[in-house]
Scaffold this motif. Structure first.
Motif, PDB file in Angstrom:
ATOM      1  N   PHE A 150      33.829  38.087  46.617  1.00 34.83           N
ATOM      2  CA  PHE A 150      35.280  38.019  46.495  1.00 34.83           C
ATOM      3  C   PHE A 150      35.741  37.287  45.235  1.00 34.83           C
ATOM      4  O   PHE A 150      36.856  37.501  44.767  1.00 34.83           O
ATOM      5  CB  PHE A 150      35.873  37.427  47.772  1.00 34.83           C
ATOM      6  N   THR A 151      34.880  36.463  44.638  1.00 37.40           N
ATOM      7  CA  THR A 151      35.183  35.935  43.314  1.00 37.40           C
ATOM      8  C   THR A 151      35.154  37.084  42.301  1.00 37.40           C
ATOM      9  O   THR A 151      36.009  37.169  41.408  1.00 37.40           O
ATOM     10  CB  THR A 151      34.181  34.845  42.903  1.00 37.40           C
ATOM     11  N   GLY A 152      34.171  37.967  42.452  1.00 40.58           N
ATOM     12  CA  GLY A 152      34.104  39.140  41.582  1.00 40.58           C
ATOM     13  C   GLY A 152      35.324  40.033  41.736  1.00 40.58           C
ATOM     14  O   GLY A 152      35.861  40.550  40.742  1.00 40.58           O
ATOM     15  N   VAL A 153      35.797  40.221  42.958  1.00 36.26           N
ATOM     16  CA  VAL A 153      36.991  41.037  43.196  1.00 36.26           C
ATOM     17  C   VAL A 153      38.209  40.394  42.520  1.00 36.26           C
ATOM     18  O   VAL A 153      39.046  41.082  41.917  1.00 36.26           O
ATOM     19  CB  VAL A 153      37.239  41.212  44.700  1.00 36.26           C
ATOM     20  N   GLY A 154      38.302  39.057  42.603  1.00 37.73           N
ATOM     21  CA  GLY A 154      39.400  38.366  41.926  1.00 37.73           C
ATOM     22  C   GLY A 154      39.369  38.585  40.427  1.00 37.73           C
ATOM     23  O   GLY A 154      40.424  38.759  39.784  1.00 37.73           O
ATOM     24  N   ALA A 155      38.164  38.595  39.846  1.00 35.23           N
ATOM     25  CA  ALA A 155      38.037  38.843  38.410  1.00 35.23           C
ATOM     26  C   ALA A 155      38.505  40.255  38.064  1.00 35.23           C
ATOM     27  O   ALA A 155      39.201  40.472  37.061  1.00 35.23           O
ATOM     28  CB  ALA A 155      36.587  38.642  37.974  1.00 35.23           C
ATOM     29  N   LEU A 156      38.151  41.234  38.900  1.00 36.35           N
ATOM     30  CA  LEU A 156      38.589  42.608  38.663  1.00 36.35           C
ATOM     31  C   LEU A 156      40.101  42.749  38.833  1.00 36.35           C
ATOM     32  O   LEU A 156      40.754  43.503  38.103  1.00 36.35           O
ATOM     33  CB  LEU A 156      37.861  43.555  39.615  1.00 36.35           C
ATOM     34  N   ALA A 157      40.664  42.011  39.775  1.00 38.71           N
ATOM     35  CA  ALA A 157      42.109  42.071  39.987  1.00 38.71           C
ATOM     36  C   ALA A 157      42.866  41.640  38.735  1.00 38.71           C
ATOM     37  O   ALA A 157      43.928  42.188  38.399  1.00 38.71           O
ATOM     38  CB  ALA A 157      42.500  41.194  41.172  1.00 38.71           C
ATOM     39  N   ALA A 158      42.311  40.663  38.027  1.00 35.03           N
ATOM     40  CA  ALA A 158      42.992  40.128  36.843  1.00 35.03           C
ATOM     41  C   ALA A 158      43.011  41.108  35.679  1.00 35.03           C
ATOM     42  O   ALA A 158      43.703  40.868  34.683  1.00 35.03           O
ATOM     43  CB  ALA A 158      42.321  38.826  36.406  1.00 35.03           C
ATOM     44  N   THR A 159      42.286  42.236  35.789  1.00 32.72           N
ATOM     45  CA  THR A 159      42.292  43.217  34.696  1.00 32.72           C
ATOM     46  C   THR A 159      43.584  44.024  34.651  1.00 32.72           C
ATOM     47  O   THR A 159      43.911  44.608  33.619  1.00 32.72           O
ATOM     48  CB  THR A 159      41.109  44.196  34.824  1.00 32.72           C
ATOM     49  N   SER A 160      44.315  44.066  35.769  1.00 31.94           N
ATOM     50  CA  SER A 160      45.537  44.878  35.798  1.00 31.94           C
ATOM     51  C   SER A 160      46.720  44.191  36.463  1.00 31.94           C
ATOM     52  O   SER A 160      47.864  44.621  36.308  1.00 31.94           O
ATOM     53  CB  SER A 160      45.272  46.207  36.513  1.00 31.94           C
ATOM     54  N   LEU A 161      46.460  43.116  37.215  1.00 31.21           N
ATOM     55  CA  LEU A 161      47.526  42.434  37.943  1.00 31.21           C
ATOM     56  C   LEU A 161      47.851  41.104  37.281  1.00 31.21           C
ATOM     57  O   LEU A 161      47.001  40.510  36.620  1.00 31.21           O
ATOM     58  CB  LEU A 161      47.105  42.191  39.399  1.00 31.21           C
ATOM     59  N   ASP A 162      49.082  40.653  37.476  1.00 32.17           N
ATOM     60  CA  ASP A 162      49.477  39.338  36.965  1.00 32.17           C
ATOM     61  C   ASP A 162      49.028  38.277  37.960  1.00 32.17           C
ATOM     62  O   ASP A 162      49.777  37.888  38.854  1.00 32.17           O
ATOM     63  CB  ASP A 162      50.996  39.289  36.760  1.00 32.17           C
ATOM     64  N   MET A 163      47.808  37.794  37.775  1.00 30.93           N
ATOM     65  CA  MET A 163      47.230  36.857  38.724  1.00 30.93           C
ATOM     66  C   MET A 163      47.636  35.414  38.445  1.00 30.93           C
ATOM     67  O   MET A 163      47.065  34.487  39.027  1.00 30.93           O
ATOM     68  CB  MET A 163      45.716  36.988  38.733  1.00 30.93           C
ATOM     69  N   SER A 164      48.625  35.200  37.582  1.00 31.67           N
ATOM     70  CA  SER A 164      49.189  33.858  37.457  1.00 31.67           C
ATOM     71  C   SER A 164      49.953  33.501  38.728  1.00 31.67           C
ATOM     72  O   SER A 164      50.176  32.328  39.028  1.00 31.67           O
ATOM     73  CB  SER A 164      50.114  33.768  36.240  1.00 31.67           C
ATOM     74  N   ASP A 165      50.350  34.532  39.490  1.00 32.83           N
ATOM     75  CA  ASP A 165      50.921  34.360  40.831  1.00 32.83           C
ATOM     76  C   ASP A 165      50.091  35.247  41.759  1.00 32.83           C
ATOM     77  O   ASP A 165      50.491  36.371  42.078  1.00 32.83           O
ATOM     78  CB  ASP A 165      52.392  34.758  40.857  1.00 32.83           C
ATOM     79  N   PRO A 166      48.915  34.786  42.180  1.00 32.08           N
ATOM     80  CA  PRO A 166      47.974  35.673  42.886  1.00 32.08           C
ATOM     81  C   PRO A 166      48.506  36.230  44.194  1.00 32.08           C
ATOM     82  O   PRO A 166      48.228  37.380  44.541  1.00 32.08           O
ATOM     83  CB  PRO A 166      46.755  34.773  43.112  1.00 32.08           C
ATOM     84  N   GLN A 167      49.269  35.428  44.931  1.00 30.42           N
ATOM     85  CA  GLN A 167      49.773  35.926  46.202  1.00 30.42           C
ATOM     86  C   GLN A 167      50.694  37.120  45.985  1.00 30.42           C
ATOM     87  O   GLN A 167      50.528  38.171  46.607  1.00 30.42           O
ATOM     88  CB  GLN A 167      50.524  34.823  46.941  1.00 30.42           C
ATOM     89  N   ARG A 168      51.652  36.986  45.072  1.00 23.88           N
ATOM     90  CA  ARG A 168      52.598  38.081  44.823  1.00 23.88           C
ATOM     91  C   ARG A 168      51.871  39.289  44.250  1.00 23.88           C
ATOM     92  O   ARG A 168      52.168  40.432  44.622  1.00 23.88           O
ATOM     93  CB  ARG A 168      53.691  37.618  43.870  1.00 23.88           C
ATOM     94  N   ALA A 169      50.917  39.039  43.358  1.00 24.43           N
ATOM     95  CA  ALA A 169      50.202  40.145  42.726  1.00 24.43           C
ATOM     96  C   ALA A 169      49.460  40.980  43.769  1.00 24.43           C
ATOM     97  O   ALA A 169      49.507  42.217  43.739  1.00 24.43           O
ATOM     98  CB  ALA A 169      49.225  39.597  41.691  1.00 24.43           C
TER      99      ALA A 169
END
Length: 474
Positions: free
Chosen positions: A270-289
């Motif tokens: 799930f750390t890897g999934v978080g890294a992939l999420a940051a490629t297209s989502l604004d993960m500065s606000d992870p909950q909203r993203a």
């Protein structure tokens, strides 16, 4: 000197059953009451680590400038330190008591109290606050979705409700944790796999950092990421607490393996999934993203999963922290001790939620705790190796001036010096958002806090124990 703590009557102690408050504190688990199998530890450690915070940390690595491949590589390597958590766990069945009592072997009866105030109280309370903050942010967002007022009073109620559920798990104790976490790990895995599917659908597989890191800058970022990742397994010095009910003859390899694998697998995934999420989502606000890519009906399920994960993580932490309160000599039964830690952690959570930015709180916490937890873990593993895991629980609990763990004036100076000097070296090598140690500054901001602090502490402890002959046959 024998400051015996309140212990449960034998007939109560024998009732380590799910759905019933556990009355046993740090007192030794009799051989006749040992039960369970090492494989139970997989679910116990998986449930806290199928985690929303793993998404956040994975995204943080990419926001720091790493590519997704580099971030996943850091997760694979940093999480290997769960092996140390597993190794320390084998002292639980050997001694039949909590890790906060076993550590008297490392620091002495009185010296251990000083260490526990820092590692068992303050750092444990800070981790409670960190995880409660994550769940509270998600819960507050859901409250706004359903139309509840956006004010501090509602936020405080949500924090207290999550904290209350967590403390209930800690109060019901070991057997409830074993039974509950088996189901929770399954539920959380299903929910987070669904979230992973939506993340993968949105992933930009051609993503590359706008300004790719090279040379010294890349190496410095990799070391900082390693510190953030490794800080989590290093913080779990409580692993003996969850293994102490196992039969003494349980395979040490099985105990260490199931503990480490149960935590390692979900942490990496799930750390890897978080890294992939940051490629297209604004993960500065992870909950909203994350909520923006999920169907509306699934958002409440996701929030419930985040809260359940927090309850699982903090339930374990609060359980062990309550045992640590008893281990410093405070004459309290286990349940009131848990409540004391809960109040402290809730206060810190309210402060973090109402005063500080969530991501700032996460990064600052994970960057700093390794200064203490790294050397402490190094001392614990070194002591276990030197003693060959031979811990006498009855002697550890006795607190006698003429006992083997009184050392000089109640202090084992080998342990105190090792963790102190190791902590100083770690502080000199750490790089954080507001403090860069002189060694780190002189090496181009390389964060070498973990190897520097741990190797120093282990070497000092090993050398002094042999010089002072404080461990028989070491």
């Amino acid at each position: 000197m024998n400051h015996a703590l309140p212990t449960a009557a034998p007939d109560d102690c024998a009732r380590d059953r799910a759905g019933r408050p556990e009355t046993r504190g740090i007192d030794q688990v009799p051989v006749t009451e040992r039960h369970g199998r090492a494989r139970e530890l997989f679910a116990i450690w998986a449930a806290p680590n199928v985690s929303y915070l793993s998404f956040v940390i994975g995204a943080t690595l990419v926001l720091m400038g790493l590519s997704p491949v580099q971030a996943i590589g850091v997760a694979l390597v940093g999480n290997l330190l769960w092996i140390l958590t597993g190794v320390v766990a084998i002292s639980g069945p050997a001694a039949g008591t909590s890790g906060s009592v076993v550590s008297r072997a490392m620091y002495g009866v009185l010296g251990n109290r000083i260490v526990l105030v820092l590692t068992g109280w303050l750092i444990a309370s800070a981790y409670l606050a960190l995880n409660w903050s994550a769940a509270s942010v998600a819960g507050i967002g859901l409250a706004r979705r359903v139309g509840l007022p956006d004010n501090s009073a509602v936020e405080a109620v949500i924090v207290c409700a999550i904290a209350g559920a967590t403390l209930l798990v800690a109060i019901y104790g070991h057997a409830t944790i074993v039974r509950l976490y088996a189901g929770l790990s399954t539920f959380l895995t299903i929910v987070f796999v669904v979230v992973t599917g939506y993340v993968l659908a949105e992933t930009d597989w051609s993503y590359a950092p706008a300004e790719p890191l090279h040379g010294a800058a890349l190496f410095a970022t990799l070391t900082a990421g390693f510190t953030i990742i490794a800080s989590t397994p290093l913080s779990y010095s409580n692993s003996p607490d969850l293994a102490r009910y196992l039969p003494r003859g349980t395979s040490p390899v099985a105990i260490a393996g199931w503990t480490a694998f149960g935590a390692y697998l979900p942490s990496v995934v799930f750390t890897g999934v978080g890294a992939l999420a940051a490629t297209s989502l604004d993960m500065s606000d992870p909950q909203r993203a994350l909520e923006n890519i999920l169907p509306g009906w699934f958002v409440p399920v996701f929030v419930i999963a985040v809260v359940c994960n927090t309850v699982a993580n903090n339930g374990m932490t609060a359980y062990s922290a309550g045992l640590a309160v008893q281990s410093v000599g405070i004459r309290l039964a286990r349940i009131p001790a848990v409540l004391i830690i809960g109040v402290l952690g809730t206060t810190m959570t309210l402060f973090a939620i109402l005063v500080f930015d969530f991501l700032t709180s996460v990064n600052t916490m994970l960057e700093l705790v390794v200064v203490v937890t790294g050397p402490a873990m190094a001392v614990a593993v070194t002591d276990l190796v030197l003693r060959r895991n031979r811990y006498d629980g009855s002697e550890l609990l006795a607190e006698r001036r003429d006992g083997p763990f009184w050392y000089r004036g109640g202090v084992h100076w080998a342990g105190i010096l090792a963790i102190t000097v190791g902590g100083i070296i770690a502080a000199m090598c750490v790089t954080t958002s507001f403090w860069t140690g002189p060694v780190a500054a002189g090496t181009g901001d390389l964060d070498l806090a973990i190897p520097g602090g741990m190797l120093t502490a282990a070497a000092i402890y090993w050398g002094l124990c042999r010089f002072l002959r404080s461990i028989p046959d070491a």
